[in-house]
Design a protein around this motif. Structure first.
Motif, PDB file in Angstrom:
ATOM      1  N   MET A  61       0.832  -1.206   0.000  1.00 19.81           N
ATOM      2  CA  MET A  61       0.000   0.000   0.000  1.00 19.81           C
ATOM      3  C   MET A  61       0.869   1.260   0.000  1.00 19.81           C
ATOM      4  SD  MET A  61      -3.073  -1.227  -0.124  1.00 19.81           S
ATOM      5  CE  MET A  61      -4.300  -0.071   0.491  1.00 19.81           C
ATOM      6  N   ASN A  62       1.927   1.259   0.807  1.00 20.42           N
ATOM      7  CA  ASN A  62       2.811   2.428   0.856  1.00 20.42           C
ATOM      8  C   ASN A  62       3.481   2.678  -0.487  1.00 20.42           C
ATOM      9  OD1 ASN A  62       2.184   2.680   3.544  1.00 20.42           O
ATOM     10  ND2 ASN A  62       4.086   1.777   4.298  1.00 20.42           N
ATOM     11  N   ALA A  63       3.810   1.605  -1.186  1.00 22.65           N
ATOM     12  CA  ALA A  63       4.485   1.739  -2.482  1.00 22.65           C
ATOM     13  C   ALA A  63       3.556   2.278  -3.562  1.00 22.65           C
ATOM     14  CB  ALA A  63       5.061   0.392  -2.906  1.00 22.65           C
ATOM     15  N   HIS A  64       2.258   2.310  -3.266  1.00 23.52           N
ATOM     16  CA  HIS A  64       1.298   2.762  -4.272  1.00 23.52           C
ATOM     17  C   HIS A  64       0.446   3.913  -3.753  1.00 23.52           C
ATOM     18  CE1 HIS A  64       2.586  -1.094  -5.900  1.00 23.52           C
ATOM     19  NE2 HIS A  64       2.297  -0.562  -7.078  1.00 23.52           N
ATOM     20  N   GLY A  65       1.120   4.806  -3.033  1.00 23.98           N
ATOM     21  CA  GLY A  65       0.523   6.092  -2.727  1.00 23.98           C
ATOM     22  C   GLY A  65      -0.151   6.217  -1.385  1.00 23.98           C
ATOM     23  N   TYR A  66      -0.278   5.131  -0.651  1.00 17.21           N
ATOM     24  CA  TYR A  66      -0.959   5.186   0.641  1.00 17.21           C
ATOM     25  C   TYR A  66       0.017   5.504   1.767  1.00 17.21           C
ATOM     26  CZ  TYR A  66      -5.644   3.638  -0.680  1.00 17.21           C
ATOM     27  OH  TYR A  66      -6.908   3.571  -1.194  1.00 17.21           O
ATOM     28  N   GLN A  67      -0.526   5.985   2.865  1.00 11.94           N
ATOM     29  CA  GLN A  67       0.211   6.107   4.124  1.00 11.94           C
ATOM     30  C   GLN A  67      -0.462   5.145   5.106  1.00 11.94           C
ATOM     31  OE1 GLN A  67      -0.457  10.040   5.816  1.00 11.94           O
ATOM     32  NE2 GLN A  67      -2.271  10.281   4.515  1.00 11.94           N
ATOM     33  N   SER A  68       0.296   4.234   5.646  1.00 16.45           N
ATOM     34  CA  SER A  68      -0.262   3.170   6.483  1.00 16.45           C
ATOM     35  C   SER A  68       0.039   3.441   7.946  1.00 16.45           C
ATOM     36  CB  SER A  68       0.321   1.811   6.075  1.00 16.45           C
ATOM     37  OG  SER A  68      -0.011   1.510   4.736  1.00 16.45           O
ATOM     38  N   ALA A  69      -0.956   3.219   8.788  1.00 19.94           N
ATOM     39  CA  ALA A  69      -0.797   3.397  10.231  1.00 19.94           C
ATOM     40  C   ALA A  69      -1.481   2.241  10.948  1.00 19.94           C
ATOM     41  CB  ALA A  69      -1.387   4.729  10.681  1.00 19.94           C
ATOM     42  N   HIS A  70      -1.007   1.950  12.158  1.00 15.83           N
ATOM     43  CA  HIS A  70      -1.560   0.839  12.925  1.00 15.83           C
ATOM     44  C   HIS A  70      -1.734   1.230  14.385  1.00 15.83           C
ATOM     45  CE1 HIS A  70      -0.632  -2.294  15.924  1.00 15.83           C
ATOM     46  NE2 HIS A  70      -1.663  -2.858  15.359  1.00 15.83           N
ATOM     47  N   PHE A  71      -2.841   0.736  14.969  1.00 15.32           N
ATOM     48  CA  PHE A  71      -3.121   0.974  16.380  1.00 15.32           C
ATOM     49  C   PHE A  71      -3.702  -0.303  16.980  1.00 15.32           C
ATOM     50  CE2 PHE A  71      -3.569   4.759  13.888  1.00 15.32           C
ATOM     51  CZ  PHE A  71      -2.754   5.681  14.556  1.00 15.32           C
ATOM     52  N   GLY A  72      -3.082  -0.776  18.076  1.00 17.60           N
ATOM     53  CA  GLY A  72      -3.612  -1.950  18.754  1.00 17.60           C
ATOM     54  C   GLY A  72      -2.779  -3.196  18.519  1.00 17.60           C
ATOM     55  N   LYS A  73      -3.450  -4.307  18.261  1.00 20.06           N
ATOM     56  CA  LYS A  73      -2.764  -5.588  18.115  1.00 20.06           C
ATOM     57  C   LYS A  73      -2.360  -5.816  16.664  1.00 20.06           C
ATOM     58  CE  LYS A  73      -3.078 -10.512  19.167  1.00 20.06           C
ATOM     59  NZ  LYS A  73      -3.770 -11.555  19.952  1.00 20.06           N
ATOM     60  N   ARG A  74      -1.069  -6.096  16.434  1.00 17.96           N
ATOM     61  CA  ARG A  74      -0.603  -6.511  15.104  1.00 17.96           C
ATOM     62  C   ARG A  74      -0.648  -8.033  15.035  1.00 17.96           C
ATOM     63  NH1 ARG A  74       3.569  -2.821  16.295  1.00 17.96           N
ATOM     64  NH2 ARG A  74       4.902  -4.589  16.826  1.00 17.96           N
ATOM     65  N   GLY A  75       0.264  -8.668  15.754  1.00 19.51           N
ATOM     66  CA  GLY A  75       0.206 -10.108  15.957  1.00 19.51           C
ATOM     67  C   GLY A  75       0.575 -10.984  14.779  1.00 19.51           C
ATOM     68  N   TYR A  76       1.140 -10.419  13.684  1.00 14.83           N
ATOM     69  CA  TYR A  76       1.416 -11.273  12.539  1.00 14.83           C
ATOM     70  C   TYR A  76       2.805 -11.906  12.579  1.00 14.83           C
ATOM     71  CZ  TYR A  76       3.007  -6.638  10.882  1.00 14.83           C
ATOM     72  OH  TYR A  76       3.584  -5.385  10.768  1.00 14.83           O
ATOM     73  N   TYR A  77       3.620 -11.602  13.588  1.00 10.47           N
ATOM     74  CA  TYR A  77       4.860 -12.314  13.893  1.00 10.47           C
ATOM     75  C   TYR A  77       5.898 -12.263  12.773  1.00 10.47           C
ATOM     76  CZ  TYR A  77       3.956 -14.361  18.479  1.00 10.47           C
ATOM     77  OH  TYR A  77       3.756 -14.549  19.831  1.00 10.47           O
TER      78      TYR A  77
END
Length: 637
Positions: A136-152
């Motif tokens: 997503m970042n490579a195609h114009g988006y700005q990505s943000a996260h809040f809370g649990k990621r958990g993908y290890y």
């Protein structure tokens, strides 16, 4: 004639002037019109969340708002579902947090990304998978996260560390939020020296109350025995919060019921919403987070991709008092269960049942566990509603389109089905979820739409890439099918869904269709690649080993939708079970299976002896499927 000619010329010149003015106005309007960009996207994932906690889901699948067990309350998520599309037959690709979330974030099945359980993977391997925020970042988006990621998946320079990939900016973890005054509890695990070695010295439970009061006790100690004072503090606080613990055999400290020490907004999930809202309220500028760190707010000129990972209703199940009071007098129908069900399970699932046995609890404790679970879901519903409104307000403020994708549970949760209160199984309640997609574009996701096609959690990646207009050549090698194609009827229709896990009682794979649910052991090991066996070692074991070693289970959903009687060894079903063993075994073992020793650099094995086995089709030879012959009478009192 001359006068007429002059008049005609004048009209012509006037027309040219008008056309020129109109053209200039259109060009000016075009120059000032907002640029056409992909929509802002909010991706919400809850944890251990059953779909029957959503009244709207129950309405569209059973005709009434209550679950089969009883009362539920979910007005905010229901409202979101009515605004768009609900996919009622969604399935995770692993019934545990880490492998499920890694499959979501990579768009790959566990057998394709090499992540089957709770083991750290790294981004510096030749086998590493690209994650959604990276694309997503490579195609114009700005990505943000809040809370649990958990993908290890972590940065791989130092394999002893848990360093975040950094594709989400900011990335505010629920583990960090739990340590602040904005959360209601924190399970503290201090480090110290035990017998000359640096290690966790125990677990301390810390609870925060309104007004700033903090109460804490040692639950366990490794550096010294618990004292009488420790036990007194523990028992006093457990009584105050009405804490119910579970699983004497495997995890006696797990909290499956109780009341939060704080208010709804000051729970851990409340802190997640606070951090998310704070980010949206600081566009185009830096700000100080509730963690005390400095972050950059969203750039309002770019589309926003946000992953919001709620913790509820994962243990500890501690709803706030306002919601617990709403549920405390409700009476629930605990799912039927008999020991015959366990006797007919394969051995590895019998062990799983023993580890997570819900039957050990009294009737009163079972009622509390179910009440508090649904109350926790209702509390979470309120906070989800707050987050959705904050996101919509941001989009309206900046005149931007939006899409909201709500995933009801990274996997499911049992409330007595199969005699357990847990996850980790191949059964419906462990693997089933639902998905809601709502958009400001009502034509793209028509309000009130109910889709009953089989979909999988690997489908989120291609769905987001479609929304972001990512070209096909820029997408990594993913397994999912876009939910947009499923919705408009142009996508592939699945006959089955699949999943895998190599944690908790062995390596199991499962397949589910409309009529049957099948499970088997895929590998002869209870460890992970590189732990006692090399990646790819004995790769065909699940296909070639003696039948009794592979621990088959088969449920005929046509007459046994609750999966109570395993018929894999019934004479009428043996041929069908063996067929499914070959079908599923070829898919997960031979159709580009990746096994990785993630602790080392580029030690892996790719198995390709059955490429193409995963074709989404389940076609049985003529005469193989018997008329239902499930001995349901075995379950009668």
């Amino acid at each position: 004639m001359q006068t007429k000619a002059i008049h005609s010329l004048s009209l012509f010149i006037l027309l040219l002037i008008c056309l020129s003015a109109c053209t200039s106005e259109r060009e000016s309007a075009a120059n000032h019109a907002p640029a056409v960009t992909p929509p802002n996207i909010l991706w919400i994932i809850t944890d251990d969340h059953r779909s029957d906690s959503l009244a709207y889901y129950n309405e569209v699948t059973t005709g009434k708002s209550e679950s089969r067990l009883g009362y539920v309350f979910s007005p905010h998520i229901d409202a979101l579902a009515r605004e768009g599309v609900i996919f009622t037959e969604a399935y995770c690709n692993s019934p545990a947090c880490a492998p499920s979330r890694s499959s979501m974030h990579t768009g790959k099945y566990p057998h394709r990304n090499g992540m089957y359980g709770f083991r750290k993977a790294y981004d510096n391997m030749v086998t590493s998978s690209v994650t959604i925020p990276e694309i997503m970042n490579a195609h114009g988006y700005q990505s943000a996260h809040f809370g649990k990621r958990g993908y290890y998946i972590f940065k791989g320079d130092d394999k002893s560390q848990w360093e975040d990939l950094g594709h989400y900016q900011p990335s505010i973890s629920h583990n960090d939020l739990a340590k602040t005054e904005h959360s209601d509890y924190w399970f503290n695990k201090p480090w110290g020296s035990v017998n000359g070695k640096g290690m966790v010295t125990g677990t301390e439970e810390v609870y925060r109350f309104p007004g700033g009061e903090v109460k804490r006790f040692w639950r366990e100690r490794k550096d010294q025995p618990l004292t009488d004072e420790d036990r007194a503090k523990m028992h006093a606080l457990e009584a105050e919060l009405d804490i119910l613990r579970s699983y004497p055999r495997s995890n006696p400290t797990l909290i499956i019921g109780g009341v939060s020490s704080h208010t709804t907004e000051n729970t851990l999930d409340g802190a997640i919403v606070k951090s998310f809202r704070q980010h949206l309220q600081n566009p185009n500028q830096s700000y100080q987070t509730i963690l005390g760190t400095t972050e950059q707010g969203p750039d309002s000129s770019k589309p926003l991709f946000v992953h919001l990972g709620f913790h509820f209703p994962h243990t500890p199940v501690l709803p706030s008092k306002e919601f617990r009071d709403q549920f405390k007098d409700k009476v629930y129908d605990i799912p039927e269960f008999t020991e015959v069900e366990v006797e007919r399970m394969p051995e590895n699932l019998q062990f799983l049942h023993q580890d997570m046995n819900f039957s050990q609890h009294t009737d009163e404790e079972k009622q509390q566990a179910v009440q508090d679970y649904y109350a926790f879901c209702a509390m979470g519903d309120k906070l989800v509603g707050d987050a959705i409104q904050a996101f919509k307000d941001y989009c309206a403020q900046h005149q931007q389109e939006y899409v909201i994708v709500f995933v009801c549970g990274d996997h499911g949760w049992h409330l007595g089905e199969q005699g357990i209160k847990a996850k980790f199984g191949p059964w419906y309640q462990s693997t089933h979820g639902s998905v809601i997609i709502a958009s400001s574009d009502k034509q793209a996701f028509p309000p009130g739409t109910v889709n009953t096609d089989l979909v999988e959690y690997v489908d989120f990646a291609p769905t987001f890439y479609d929304l972001a207009q990512v070209p096909d050549e820029a997408r990594s090698d993913i397994d999912g099918l876009s939910l947009i194609g499923t919705l408009d009827g142009n996508g592939i229709k699945r006959d089955y869904v699949i999943g895998e896990m190599n944690q908790v009682r062995g390596a199991r794979v499962h397949l589910r269709s409309k009529d049957f649910a099948f499970c088997m052991l895929s590998r002869p090991y209870f460890t992970k690649p590189g732990e006692g066996y090399a990646p790819g070692e004995r790769i065909r074991w699940g296909l070639d080993a003696p039948r009794e070693e592979v621990d088959l289970s088969l449920y005929d959903l046509r007459v046994d939708p609750d999966e109570r009687v395993n018929v894999a060894n019934e004479p009428a079903y043996r041929e069908l079970a063996d067929f499914l063993r070959q079908k599923l075994g070829n898919i997960v073992l031979g159709d580009r299976r990746l096994e990785v020793d993630w602790r080392k650099d580029n030690v892996h094995h790719l198995s390709d002896f059955a490429v193409g086995a995963h074709d989404f089709k389940l076609v049985f030879p003529e005469g193989m499927v018997p008329e239902p012959q499930v001995p349901m009478e075995l379950l009668k009192p």
